[in-house]
Design a protein around this motif. Structure first.
Motif, short mmCIF file in Angstrom:
data_model
loop_
_atom_site.label_atom_id
_atom_site.label_comp_id
_atom_site.label_asym_id
_atom_site.label_seq_id
_atom_site.Cartn_x
_atom_site.Cartn_y
_atom_site.Cartn_z
N ILE A 94 0.83 -1.21 0.00
CA ILE A 94 0.00 0.00 0.00
C ILE A 94 0.87 1.25 0.00
CG2 ILE A 94 -1.65 1.32 1.37
CD1 ILE A 94 -2.94 -1.32 2.17
N ALA A 95 1.98 1.22 0.75
CA ALA A 95 2.90 2.35 0.74
C ALA A 95 3.51 2.56 -0.65
CB ALA A 95 4.01 2.13 1.77
N PRO A 156 -4.61 4.87 0.55
CA PRO A 156 -4.15 3.85 1.51
C PRO A 156 -5.07 3.69 2.71
CG PRO A 156 -2.76 5.80 1.61
CD PRO A 156 -3.63 5.97 0.41
N ILE A 157 -5.72 4.79 3.13
CA ILE A 157 -6.64 4.71 4.27
C ILE A 157 -7.83 3.82 3.94
CG2 ILE A 157 -8.14 6.05 5.79
CD1 ILE A 157 -6.26 8.43 5.34
N LEU A 158 -8.40 4.00 2.75
CA LEU A 158 -9.55 3.19 2.36
C LEU A 158 -9.16 1.74 2.05
CD1 LEU A 158 -11.46 5.74 0.09
CD2 LEU A 158 -12.10 4.97 2.37
N LEU A 159 -7.97 1.55 1.51
CA LEU A 159 -7.53 0.18 1.23
C LEU A 159 -7.35 -0.62 2.52
CD1 LEU A 159 -4.93 0.58 -1.67
CD2 LEU A 159 -7.15 -0.55 -1.78
N ARG A 160 -6.89 0.01 3.58
CA ARG A 160 -6.69 -0.69 4.84
C ARG A 160 -8.01 -1.11 5.47
NH1 ARG A 160 -3.56 -3.79 5.59
NH2 ARG A 160 -3.74 -3.70 7.85
N ARG A 161 -9.12 -0.50 5.05
CA ARG A 161 -10.43 -0.88 5.57
C ARG A 161 -11.00 -2.10 4.87
NH1 ARG A 161 -13.37 3.44 7.99
NH2 ARG A 161 -15.26 2.68 6.98
N LEU A 162 -10.38 -2.49 3.75
CA LEU A 162 -10.87 -3.65 3.00
C LEU A 162 -10.30 -4.95 3.59
CD1 LEU A 162 -10.46 -2.38 -0.69
CD2 LEU A 162 -12.52 -2.34 0.71
N GLN A 163 -11.02 -6.01 3.36
CA GLN A 163 -10.55 -7.34 3.75
C GLN A 163 -10.14 -8.09 2.49
OE1 GLN A 163 -13.29 -9.60 6.07
NE2 GLN A 163 -11.94 -11.40 6.24
N PHE A 164 -8.92 -8.61 2.50
CA PHE A 164 -8.38 -9.29 1.32
C PHE A 164 -8.46 -10.80 1.50
CE2 PHE A 164 -6.24 -5.16 1.56
CZ PHE A 164 -6.59 -4.65 0.31
#
Length: 312
Positions: A94-95, A156-164
């Protein structure tokens, strides 16, 4: 291989995994050319007082954006092709995508300012230095840098809220927002809408304004009576036109592949993504060194100054 949700698998060259080590030579060559070329441009502009002009300040910004793009992709690309290491932590991924997209937006913005610079130089040559002062150039550069940083920040903030979910296999040798988002097994509509908004409001708007700038430039050039003067004016835009095509054509290609090429070969995805991140940083310093007389002359002068010392 069983992987946890905190790890992604990157992709090298599909179908050619046994030959990937052979691609390290051209890959490393491209990175060396990109880094040395852009550093040379920055060094020449910094040390030569005659190049302390708005056009070359914008060229310095372009070189910095290209350096940032190269450095952002280099760790994962080399880890795959040199060490066959495909795993990357989710947070690291993500970074990486944050910096890749940030520097891409910066490059788009710099290309827009360079188009405006050419427009002012051709339409208002006598007022060029009074319109594009050093403070104006600095404020413009800072404004576009801030725009790029903050427009990508929600990603990156919204991606961290997703479950992979598994399988966590990415389509490229580095991380992109569209690619990571597709691995989510939760609702990603907000991410998709945000990504589309950012692209349209930045790169989409920048490209339209660049086209408008060149319509005005061509209109101005056609009003010049002398044919030689018209050709001379258009020749000052050749390097910038090449840089625009080098950046936007691969970017449009990879966007189309991600949205409409679901059934395309994985090799197509990989090649388009590699062209998108590798070609502009490599080609821009070459184009400007070849087509811009002042840059080419200063590089040759530096080379000839050092050569007698080396021979001695």
């Amino acid at each position: 291989v069983t992987l946890g949700p905190d790890v992604f698998l990157l992709t090298g060259i599909p179908g050619l995994e046994n030959l990937q080590s052979w691609f390290t030579i051209p890959l490393c060559t491209m990175y060396v050319v990109a880094i040395l070329g852009n550093c040379t441009i920055l060094f020449i502009i910094h040390t030569e007082m005659s190049l302390h002009q708005p056009m070359y300040y914008f060229l310095s910004m372009l070189a910095l954006s290209d350096l940032g793009l190269s450095v952002s992709t280099m760790p994962t690309m080399l880890s795959i092709f040199l060490f066959n290491s495909r795993e990357v932590k989710v947070n690291v991924c993500i970074a990486q995508l944050y910096f890749i997209h940030t520097f891409s937006l910066m490059e788009s913005a710099v290309l827009l300012t360079m188009a405006f610079d050419r427009f002012v130089a051709i339409q208002q040559p006598l007022r060029y230095t009074s319109i594009l002062t050093d403070s104006t150039v600095l404020r413009t550069g800072l404004a576009f840098a801030v725009r790029s940083v903050f427009m990508v920040m929600p990603t990156p903030i919204l991606l961290r809220r997703l479950q992979f979910c598994l399988p966590n296999v990415l389509s490229h040798s580095f991380c992109l927002h569209q690619d990571v988002m597709k691995l989510s097994c939760s609702d990603r509509r907000v991410n998709s809408i945000l990504g589309l908004f950012v692209v349209v409001s930045t790169m989409g708007l920048d490209s339209l304004l660049i086209v408008l700038s060149y319509i005005l430039i061509i209109s101005t050039v056609l009003g010049i009576a002398s044919r030689d003067e018209r050709l001379k004016a258009l020749n000052t835009c050749v390097s910038h036109i090449c840089a625009v095509l080098i950046f936007y054509v691969p970017m449009i290609g990879i966007s189309m592949i991600h949205r409409f090429g679901k059934h395309a070969s994985p090799l197509v995805h990989v090649l388009m993504a590699d062209i998108y991140v590798l070609v502009p940083p490599v080609m821009n310093p070459i184009v400007y060194s070849v087509k811009t007389k002042q840059i080419r002359r200063r590089i040759l002068l530096r080379f000839h100054r050092r050569r007698p010392l080396a021979e001695h």
